[in-house]
Design an enzyme around this catalytic site. Structure first.
Site, PDB file in Angstrom:
ATOM      1  N   ARG A 107       6.277   5.075  14.867  1.00 42.76           N
ATOM      2  CA  ARG A 107       6.006   5.921  13.625  1.00 42.76           C
ATOM      3  C   ARG A 107       5.614   6.965  13.905  1.00 42.76           C
ATOM      4  O   ARG A 107       4.541   7.500  14.504  1.00 42.76           O
ATOM      5  CB  ARG A 107       5.282   4.982  13.135  1.00 42.76           C
ATOM      6  CG  ARG A 107       5.144   5.521  11.550  1.00 42.76           C
ATOM      7  CD  ARG A 107       4.144   4.515  10.589  1.00 42.76           C
ATOM      8  NE  ARG A 107       2.943   4.976  10.989  1.00 42.76           N
ATOM      9  CZ  ARG A 107       1.655   4.412  10.800  1.00 42.76           C
ATOM     10  NH1 ARG A 107       1.506   3.119  10.287  1.00 42.76           N
ATOM     11  NH2 ARG A 107       0.421   4.689  11.248  1.00 42.76           N
ATOM     12  N   HIS A 118       0.690  -1.287  -0.090  1.00 46.30           N
ATOM     13  CA  HIS A 118       0.037   0.050   0.079  1.00 46.30           C
ATOM     14  C   HIS A 118       0.756   1.185  -0.125  1.00 46.30           C
ATOM     15  O   HIS A 118       2.087   1.132   0.285  1.00 46.30           O
ATOM     16  CB  HIS A 118      -0.744   0.018   1.092  1.00 46.30           C
ATOM     17  CG  HIS A 118      -0.067  -0.060   2.425  1.00 46.30           C
ATOM     18  ND1 HIS A 118       0.724  -0.772   3.234  1.00 46.30           N
ATOM     19  CD2 HIS A 118       0.049   1.157   3.297  1.00 46.30           C
ATOM     20  CE1 HIS A 118       1.093  -0.307   4.112  1.00 46.30           C
ATOM     21  NE2 HIS A 118       0.790   0.867   4.475  1.00 46.30           N
ATOM     22  N   HIS A 170       4.944   0.285   0.327  1.00 46.59           N
ATOM     23  CA  HIS A 170       5.502  -0.785   1.177  1.00 46.59           C
ATOM     24  C   HIS A 170       4.482  -1.558   1.680  1.00 46.59           C
ATOM     25  O   HIS A 170       3.299  -1.746   1.694  1.00 46.59           O
ATOM     26  CB  HIS A 170       6.117   0.471   2.386  1.00 46.59           C
ATOM     27  CG  HIS A 170       5.237   1.018   3.163  1.00 46.59           C
ATOM     28  ND1 HIS A 170       4.339   2.300   2.700  1.00 46.59           N
ATOM     29  CD2 HIS A 170       4.529   0.748   4.593  1.00 46.59           C
ATOM     30  CE1 HIS A 170       3.618   2.638   3.634  1.00 46.59           C
ATOM     31  NE2 HIS A 170       3.569   1.675   4.656  1.00 46.59           N
ATOM     32  N   ASP A 230       0.446   4.916   2.148  1.00 43.40           N
ATOM     33  CA  ASP A 230      -0.471   5.182   3.295  1.00 43.40           C
ATOM     34  C   ASP A 230      -1.666   6.053   2.967  1.00 43.40           C
ATOM     35  O   ASP A 230      -1.428   7.286   2.231  1.00 43.40           O
ATOM     36  CB  ASP A 230       0.518   6.014   4.235  1.00 43.40           C
ATOM     37  CG  ASP A 230       1.276   4.842   4.801  1.00 43.40           C
ATOM     38  OD1 ASP A 230       0.970   3.855   5.141  1.00 43.40           O
ATOM     39  OD2 ASP A 230       2.592   5.435   5.261  1.00 43.40           O
TER      40      ASP A 230
HETATM   41  C1  SIN Z   1       3.380   0.635   8.233  1.00 47.94           C
HETATM   42  O1  SIN Z   1       2.858   0.429   7.236  1.00 47.94           O
HETATM   43  O2  SIN Z   1       3.226   1.857   8.588  1.00 47.94           O
HETATM   44  C2  SIN Z   1       4.083  -0.312   9.043  1.00 47.94           C
HETATM   45  C3  SIN Z   1       5.410  -0.681   8.535  1.00 47.94           C
HETATM   46  C4  SIN Z   1       6.290  -1.537   9.253  1.00 47.94           C
HETATM   47  O3  SIN Z   1       5.673  -1.855  10.476  1.00 47.94           O
HETATM   48  O4  SIN Z   1       7.189  -2.162   8.982  1.00 47.94           O
END
Ligand code: SIN
Length: 288
Positions: A280, A112, A264, A114
Site C-alpha cells: 500500500r 473507517h 472502507h 484513513d
Molecule cells: C487498509 O485499510 O489500508 C487495508 C485495506 C485492505 O487490506 O484491504
C-alpha cells in the site's frame, strides 16, 4: 493509451481497462485516470498489473505526494514497511521464519476513512495485490456521496453546519489498534481533529457525509446520547448494501480509493485460506 472505464456497481467503483502502469503514462493518460477515479465516486481499479515497488510508487506519485512511513507515524508500525521502500506499507498475515510478522495483519478491519483524526487526512491510497488466499480477504467500500444524497432533506438540513470530533482513541478503544497503544491512550487521544459532518469534495464540488465508525467520536455541541443516536444511524445508513462495493481481489489488482469520499473495511475472514499480501502507498492530504 486508449483507456476505457467500466462500472463495477451502479454509479460507483470503475475498472480502468487497457492500461499498463509498468509503462510510462502520458499527461493525458494520467488526466483520464484521475477523472475516472473522481467520476467513479473514488474507487478505481486496474486488473492484471505486473509492477515493481518502484513502479507502484511512481504511479502513485501521479496523484500527489506519497508518504514515507505512512500517515500514522507510529513506531510500532516501523518494521512493516518494505525494506528499502519507506513508501510501501505491507498489509499481510505472512510471517518470517522466526514467526515475526512481515506487515500489519489487521490493517483497516473496521469501517473507517484513513486517519480522519488528522486535520488534513490522506487524499487516498493505492493497494496492490501480490499474494491472495484461496477465498476471502475482500475489501468493502462505502460511497459517502451517495450516503449524503440519500438522506432525507430534513436530515440534511439538520446536519448542515455541524462538526464532528475525530480521534485515534476511538479506533484504539474498538479495534486491533489497542495492542499498539497499551499504556499510551493519552497519545491516541492527542491525535484528533474536527471536520464538518457534511463536506464538499475539493475536486468534484459534490457534497458528502464525512463521519466514520473508526474515528468519529461525537458530534460537537450535541448531548452524548443524541450524538450517538445520530452517528449510529449515519453509520448504518452509509453501509447499507445499496451503498457499498465489495472488491473481490485478483492477483495483480491495483485499486485506488479516494479517502475523501469513501469509507472502507478490510474483511479479515481469510486467514484459514492462505496468505494475503498487499502493498500500500498513501497520498498525502492537501490543505482544504
Ligand atoms: C487498509 O485499510 O489500508 C487495508 C485495506 C485492505 O487490506 O484491504
Amino acid at each position: 493509451m486508449s483507456i476505457t472505464f467500466h462500472m463495477a456497481t451502479p454509479n460507483f467503483a470503475f475498472e480502468a481497462r487497457d492500461v499498463d502502469i509498468s509503462q510510462p503514462l502520458s499527461a493525458a493518460d494520467v488526466a483520464q485516470l484521475r477523472k475516472g477515479w473522481l467520476d467513479a465516486g473514488g474507487v478505481l481499479f486496474l486488473r492484471k498489473q505486473d509492477i515493481t515497488p518502484d513502479q507502484h510508487i511512481d504511479f502513485s506519485r501521479h496523484f500527489g505526494n506519497v508518504y514515507d512511513q505512512g500517515p500514522v507515524n507510529n513506531p510500532a508500525l516501523a518494521g512493516y514497511y518494505l525494506e528499502g521502500y519507506p513508501q510501501i506499507f505491507q498489509v499481510t498475515n505472512k510471517k518470517l521464519a522466526d514467526g515475526r510478522p512481515v506487515g500489519r495483519e489487521d490493517a483497516g478491519t473496521y469501517w473507517h476513512s484513513d486517519a480522519s483524526w488528522q486535520p488534513e487526512p490522506p487524499t487516498g491510497s493505492l493497494l496492490y495485490a501480490r499474494e491472495l488466499p484461496s477465498t476471502g480477504g475482500d475489501t468493502i467500500f462505502a460511497n459517502m456521496y451517495q450516503a449524503y444524497e440519500t438522506l432525507s432533506e430534513p436530515m440534511k438540513k439538520m446536519l448542515e453546519g455541524l462538526e464532528a470530533q475525530h480521534t485515534l482513541l476511538s479506533a484504539v478503544l474498538q479495534t486491533s489498534y489497542a495492542k499498539e497503544y497499551v499504556g499510551k491512550l493519552d497519545q491516541a487521544q492527542s491525535k484528533n481533529a474536527v471536520h464538518p459532518v457534511i463536506k464538499t469534495h475539493p475536486e468534484t464540488g459534490r457534497k458528502l457525509l464525512f463521519v466514520n465508525p473508526g474515528f468519529t467520536s461525537h458530534i460537537i455541541g450535541l448531548p452524548r446520547d443524541e450524538s450517538k443516536a445520530i452517528l449510529d444511524y449515519l453509520f448504518a445508513h452509509s453501509t447499507k448494501p445499496d451503498n457499498v462495493y465489495r472488491h473481490v481481489w485478483q492477483l495483480g489488482d491495483l485499486l485506488m480509493w479516494d479517502n475523501r469520499s469513501v469509507m472502507h473495511y478490510a474483511v479479515p475472514n481469510y486467514k484459514a485460506f492462505g496468505i494475503r499480501y498487499m502493498h500500500r502507498t498513501t497520498i498525502k492530504g492537501i490543505p482544504q
